[in-house]
Design an enzyme around this catalytic site. Structure first.
Site, PDB file in Angstrom:
ATOM      1  N   GLU A  89       0.861  -1.165  -0.295  1.00 44.67           N
ATOM      2  CA  GLU A  89       0.468   0.519   0.172  1.00 44.67           C
ATOM      3  C   GLU A  89       1.067   1.638  -0.387  1.00 44.67           C
ATOM      4  O   GLU A  89       1.561   1.346   0.204  1.00 44.67           O
ATOM      5  CB  GLU A  89      -1.025   0.049   1.660  1.00 44.67           C
ATOM      6  CG  GLU A  89      -2.375  -0.540   1.096  1.00 44.67           C
ATOM      7  CD  GLU A  89      -1.950  -1.174   2.957  1.00 44.67           C
ATOM      8  OE1 GLU A  89      -3.249  -0.317   3.162  1.00 44.67           O
ATOM      9  OE2 GLU A  89      -1.774  -1.694   3.270  1.00 44.67           O
ATOM     10  N   LYS A 103       2.960   4.478   1.476  1.00 45.83           N
ATOM     11  CA  LYS A 103       1.886   5.145   2.336  1.00 45.83           C
ATOM     12  C   LYS A 103       2.443   6.914   2.164  1.00 45.83           C
ATOM     13  O   LYS A 103       3.057   7.891   1.338  1.00 45.83           O
ATOM     14  CB  LYS A 103       3.506   5.080   3.082  1.00 45.83           C
ATOM     15  CG  LYS A 103       3.792   5.464   4.643  1.00 45.83           C
ATOM     16  CD  LYS A 103       5.352   5.489   5.378  1.00 45.83           C
ATOM     17  CE  LYS A 103       5.246   5.202   6.880  1.00 45.83           C
ATOM     18  NZ  LYS A 103       4.623   7.035   7.056  1.00 45.83           N
ATOM     19  N   ASP A 126       1.176  10.708   2.747  1.00 47.71           N
ATOM     20  CA  ASP A 126       2.119  11.631   3.758  1.00 47.71           C
ATOM     21  C   ASP A 126       1.407  12.232   4.543  1.00 47.71           C
ATOM     22  O   ASP A 126       0.404  13.567   3.536  1.00 47.71           O
ATOM     23  CB  ASP A 126       3.020  12.248   2.779  1.00 47.71           C
ATOM     24  CG  ASP A 126       4.451  12.963   3.215  1.00 47.71           C
ATOM     25  OD1 ASP A 126       4.399  12.865   4.721  1.00 47.71           O
ATOM     26  OD2 ASP A 126       4.725  13.552   2.879  1.00 47.71           O
ATOM     27  N   TYR A 142      -6.148   2.518   6.124  1.00 48.85           N
ATOM     28  CA  TYR A 142      -5.394   0.985   6.432  1.00 48.85           C
ATOM     29  C   TYR A 142      -5.384  -0.662   7.471  1.00 48.85           C
ATOM     30  O   TYR A 142      -4.919  -0.775   7.093  1.00 48.85           O
ATOM     31  CB  TYR A 142      -3.679   1.791   6.157  1.00 48.85           C
ATOM     32  CG  TYR A 142      -3.068   2.036   7.672  1.00 48.85           C
ATOM     33  CD1 TYR A 142      -3.485   1.855   8.601  1.00 48.85           C
ATOM     34  CD2 TYR A 142      -3.440   3.927   6.828  1.00 48.85           C
ATOM     35  CE1 TYR A 142      -2.354   2.568   9.310  1.00 48.85           C
ATOM     36  CE2 TYR A 142      -2.446   4.749   7.999  1.00 48.85           C
ATOM     37  CZ  TYR A 142      -2.032   3.942   9.574  1.00 48.85           C
ATOM     38  OH  TYR A 142      -1.590   4.343  10.217  1.00 48.85           O
ATOM     39  N   LYS A 173      11.418   3.767   2.291  1.00 51.64           N
ATOM     40  CA  LYS A 173      10.552   5.178   2.146  1.00 51.64           C
ATOM     41  C   LYS A 173      11.802   5.280   0.603  1.00 51.64           C
ATOM     42  O   LYS A 173      12.182   5.033   0.139  1.00 51.64           O
ATOM     43  CB  LYS A 173      11.543   5.853   3.281  1.00 51.64           C
ATOM     44  CG  LYS A 173      10.497   5.337   4.757  1.00 51.64           C
ATOM     45  CD  LYS A 173       9.380   6.023   4.540  1.00 51.64           C
ATOM     46  CE  LYS A 173       9.663   7.191   5.460  1.00 51.64           C
ATOM     47  NZ  LYS A 173       9.662   7.600   6.505  1.00 51.64           N
ATOM     48  N   CYS A 185      19.998  45.438 -15.813  1.00 46.50           N
ATOM     49  CA  CYS A 185      20.399  44.492 -15.406  1.00 46.50           C
ATOM     50  C   CYS A 185      21.602  43.792 -15.612  1.00 46.50           C
ATOM     51  O   CYS A 185      22.846  44.854 -16.032  1.00 46.50           O
ATOM     52  CB  CYS A 185      19.347  44.380 -17.811  1.00 46.50           C
ATOM     53  SG  CYS A 185      20.000  42.857 -18.231  1.00 46.50           S
ATOM     54  N   CYS A 196      22.977  43.265 -19.663  1.00 48.40           N
ATOM     55  CA  CYS A 196      23.458  44.157 -20.779  1.00 48.40           C
ATOM     56  C   CYS A 196      23.826  45.686 -20.130  1.00 48.40           C
ATOM     57  O   CYS A 196      23.254  46.481 -20.500  1.00 48.40           O
ATOM     58  CB  CYS A 196      21.838  43.992 -21.425  1.00 48.40           C
ATOM     59  SG  CYS A 196      20.692  45.000 -20.994  1.00 48.40           S
ATOM     60  N   CYS A 207      13.981  43.262 -17.425  1.00 51.87           N
ATOM     61  CA  CYS A 207      15.016  44.400 -18.087  1.00 51.87           C
ATOM     62  C   CYS A 207      14.560  44.559 -19.262  1.00 51.87           C
ATOM     63  O   CYS A 207      13.578  44.484 -20.097  1.00 51.87           O
ATOM     64  CB  CYS A 207      15.883  43.446 -18.499  1.00 51.87           C
ATOM     65  SG  CYS A 207      17.435  43.769 -20.290  1.00 51.87           S
ATOM     66  N   CYS A 242      19.863  43.253 -25.186  1.00 53.71           N
ATOM     67  CA  CYS A 242      20.279  42.575 -24.202  1.00 53.71           C
ATOM     68  C   CYS A 242      20.778  40.817 -24.542  1.00 53.71           C
ATOM     69  O   CYS A 242      19.360  40.295 -25.093  1.00 53.71           O
ATOM     70  CB  CYS A 242      19.132  42.104 -23.139  1.00 53.71           C
ATOM     71  SG  CYS A 242      19.664  41.016 -21.827  1.00 53.71           S
TER      72      CYS A 242
END
Ligand code: I6G
Length: 683
Positions: free
Chosen positions: A122, A124, A126, A234, A323, A417, A420, A435, A441
């Site tokens: 199954e 797991k 979280d 479960y 895990k 920037c 440039c 920018c 640029c």
């Protein structure tokens, strides 16, 4: 007080039972039997009866999930049996060790000579472990795990979770039943909750587990009710007045019959090898699941074997959690660089002390924009929690402010920037700094060429990022059209470019000229225009001239094109420099073929709905899906009455059970291929 009329009583009971069943269909089976409006109508009908005669209201009524007064604090509840924890495996060797210990013990204890143990696998989830206590089918209380002996009484909050039945279904359930499981927040609900929090300038949750825990810890259950939590059962803890079946698998199916949600990925596997195969197979699909999982739990299936194995300290010997690598880690923010993208957007990128997280070593993470930096309150030198879930780009999710060094530095947005030197501006209503250098640029030029040449755009084979960087830096390419003016001798100036590779690249650029209109539109890199919108535009306008002359209103009339996107598209195609750019590209030989209107190559399986489950012997489920889609079939993620076929492979779990229950035709890989007139590969 008047006695309730018998007629309204029967109607009331019937409404409650029907609403409970529809709730189960919707939230547990994910298979609604009636439209939402019909559910709402039944719900209102019940509310009217209850409002007329409040003494008819019972705690198990579907109208009573929300509405209890906020608590001052949670009461403590002592668990009837301790809530244990699982031992962990972190690699295949740990799992094989677990199996060997089981085999030794079982052989010693019952001397059966059986060398293969059957497990139930199954995912797991979280989330937060909880205990739900039912008496005579009625939910009496819900409690957190706490220290395993005593938890907190979260009944009011648990009652708001629609996948938790307030009354069990049927009448063949134990008189006393304590169910254990995980309350979790699905990924979509988590993302929506965090998006809402960020919009309101509130703190976001680090992960779905924290969001689930935070939502359950609310003293006001109305807040919990608003959080789209779910529950997956479960195991059974304490029970009375019922003889349990002989296996864990059958027990899970009983829970499902009584109205509790169980995981539809569960499957029976044999031996450590079977467990490892399942782990690998689910690892590949982990990102596609609707909820976060942090591993797989394997439990010995036979209760008789579980009893023989018993417990060690506070963990059952018959179960293990394999895990996944951790998705969150602590590291240090060393510095922040600002990267300039295709549209001039400046993105702050965190440079981190390298750390192993989510299965890879991470040294950079995105910080999105200055708002995100301010929201996190992050400074250079801070200890930060970084999260890398699935394929998602690593993210800083939290700052450990307590660990902040005295010399931690503030992160400032550059005024010019970094590439440039043009001014950086933040437009009103935008979070992004840009920018203003446009195509002067070099960073913006490089990024737009990278996008133009990418696989989903013009697909120029061999024109990679490093090569584009050099072409721009050596000023061989000053705009996209220059790509088509390159000659093999020009490329000789570049590092590691042999004559043969230079010729190959020129040829690839030539070949790429013949494309379709959707790819070309996508390649132009118009803001907010992704692949889907590019296809939409290509299909609707058929040629460039029609798009160039489309009005804003015509664009806005297209499905899924809102005013902002319509404005972006219109501004792009009406700008003189862009019209010139497109005309120049056409003159240089860029040629568009019409867009295909359908991915399906035939409609042999049109109208048929397939669901795929388990491991197929010769191909992945994705490969099978592609074959089905190519023949016009629909492929769905869950089994319902509408499903035409379930294609089942090894370790098929509850989808198979459900399909059998609904009388859906079940095919193996060979039969599914035969349906498509494809012969099975030789075994
Ligand atoms: O924490 C858990 C997550 C999932 C579990 C668990 C589980 O089964 C799928 N099973 C047990 C027996 C325990 N914790 C103690």
């Amino acid at each position: 007080m008047n006695e309730p009329e018998v007629e309204s009583l029967t109607l009331l009971e019937s409404l409650k039972a029907r609403l409970n069943q529809h709730n189960y269909n919707y939230y547990v089976l994910d298979d609604p039997a009636i439209p939402d409006v019909e559910y709402d109508r039944l719900f209102r009908q019940l509310q009217v009866i209850e409002q007329k005669d409040p003494q008819l209201i019972t705690t198990d009524s579907p109208t009573q999930r929300v509405g209890a007064a906020p608590l001052a604090k949670f009461k403590q509840i002592k668990h009837k049996l301790p809530m244990l924890s699982l031992s962990n495996a972190f690699n295949d060797e740990d799992l094989k060790g677990f199996e060997n210990r089981l085999l030794d013990r079982l052989k010693l204890d019952n001397n059966t000579g059986e060398r293969v143990v059957e497990f139930v696998a199954e995912p797991k989830l979280d989330g937060v472990a909880v205990s739900l206590f039912y008496e005579n089918g009625l939910l009496i209380y819900g409690a957190t795990r706490g220290d395993g002996e005593t938890g907190e009484d979260i009944t009011q909050n648990v009652r708001t979770i629609k996948s938790i039945p307030l009354t069990l279904i049927g009448n063949n359930y134990p008189k006393v039943l304590e169910v254990r499981g995980e309350i979790f927040m699905p990924k979509a609900a988590f993302n929506a909750l965090n998006a809402r929090a960020i919009k309101r300038d509130e703190k976001a949750f680090v992960n779905p587990r924290n969001a689930a825990a935070g939502s359950l810890r609310q003293l006001d259950s109305k807040v919990t009710a608003d959080r789209s939590l779910s529950m997956c059962a479960y195991s059974i803890g304490f029970t009375e007045g019922y003889e349990l079946p002989s296996t864990h698998y059958e027990m899970l199916n009983k829970l499902s019959v009584w109205g509790l949600a169980i995981n539809n990925e569960m499957a029976i596997v044999k031996g450590a090898e079977g467990c490892i195969q399942y782990y690998r197979s689910l690892t590949t699909r982990r990102n596609d699941l609707k909820y976060e999982i942090d591993g797989i739990v394997f439990k010995v299936n036979a209760f008789s074997q579980q009893a023989d194995l018993g417990f060690v300290s506070r963990s059952p010997r018959w179960a293990i959690a394999y895990k996944f690598p951790a998705q969150e880690e602590l590291t240090i923010l060393k510095s922040v660089d600002f990267q300039v993208g295709r549209t001039g957007a400046l993105t702050p990128v965190a440079r981190l002390q390298p750390v192993f997280v989510g299965g890879v070593t991470v040294s950079n993470a995105t910080l999105h924009n200055m708002d995100e930096i301010n929201r996190l309150g992050v400074r250079i030198g801070d200890a930060v929690i970084i999260r890398r879930a699935g394929d998602v780009i690593p993210k800083i999710v939290k700052v450990v402010v307590e660990n902040r060094p005295d010399d931690a530095g503030r992160i400032e947005l550059p005024e010019i920037c970094p590439v440039c030197g043009s001014a950086v501006v933040i437009l009103v209503g935008e979070a992004v700094a840009r920018c203003t250098g446009a195509l002067v640029c070099p960073a913006q030029l490089k990024e737009s060429i990278k996008h133009y040449a990418s696989r989903k755009a013009m697909d120029i084979d061999g024109l990679g990022d490093k090569l584009i960087d050099q072409l721009v830096e050596k000023e061989l390419v000053r705009n996209i059209a220059d790509l088509y003016r390159l000659r093999a001798n020009d490329l000789a100036l570049l590092e590691r470019m042999a004559e043969k590779s230079a010729k190959k690249l020129i040829q690839a650029i030539e070949v790429s000229k013949e494309t379709n209109l959707a790819k070309f539109i996508f390649a132009l890199g118009i803001r907010e225009v992704g692949e889907t919108t590019a296809v939409l535009l290509a299909k609707n306008f058929e040629n460039v001239e029609n798009i160039l002359s489309a009005s804003k209103d015509t664009l806005e009339d297209l499905p899924d094109v809102g005013p902002i996107m319509a404005n972006n598209i219109y501004s792009f195609f009406s700008a003189e420099e862009n019209q010139e750019k497109i005309n120049e590209l056409v003159k240089l030989g860029v040629l568009f073929t019409p867009v295909e209107t359908n991915n399906a190559q035939t409609n042999d399986l049109g109208g048929q709905i397939f669901v795929l489950t388990g491991a197929l012997p010769n191909m992945s489920r994705d490969e099978m899906k592609k074959l089905l889609l190519e023949r016009g079939a629909k492929v769905s993620g869950s089994v319902s009455k509408k499903t035409t076929y379930l294609v089942a492979g090894e370790s098929a779990g509850s989808k198979l059970l459900k399909a059998k229950g609904l009388g859906v035709e079940i095919l193996n890989e060979e039969q599914a291929l035969a349906l498509m007139h494809i012969s099975s590969p030789e075994m």
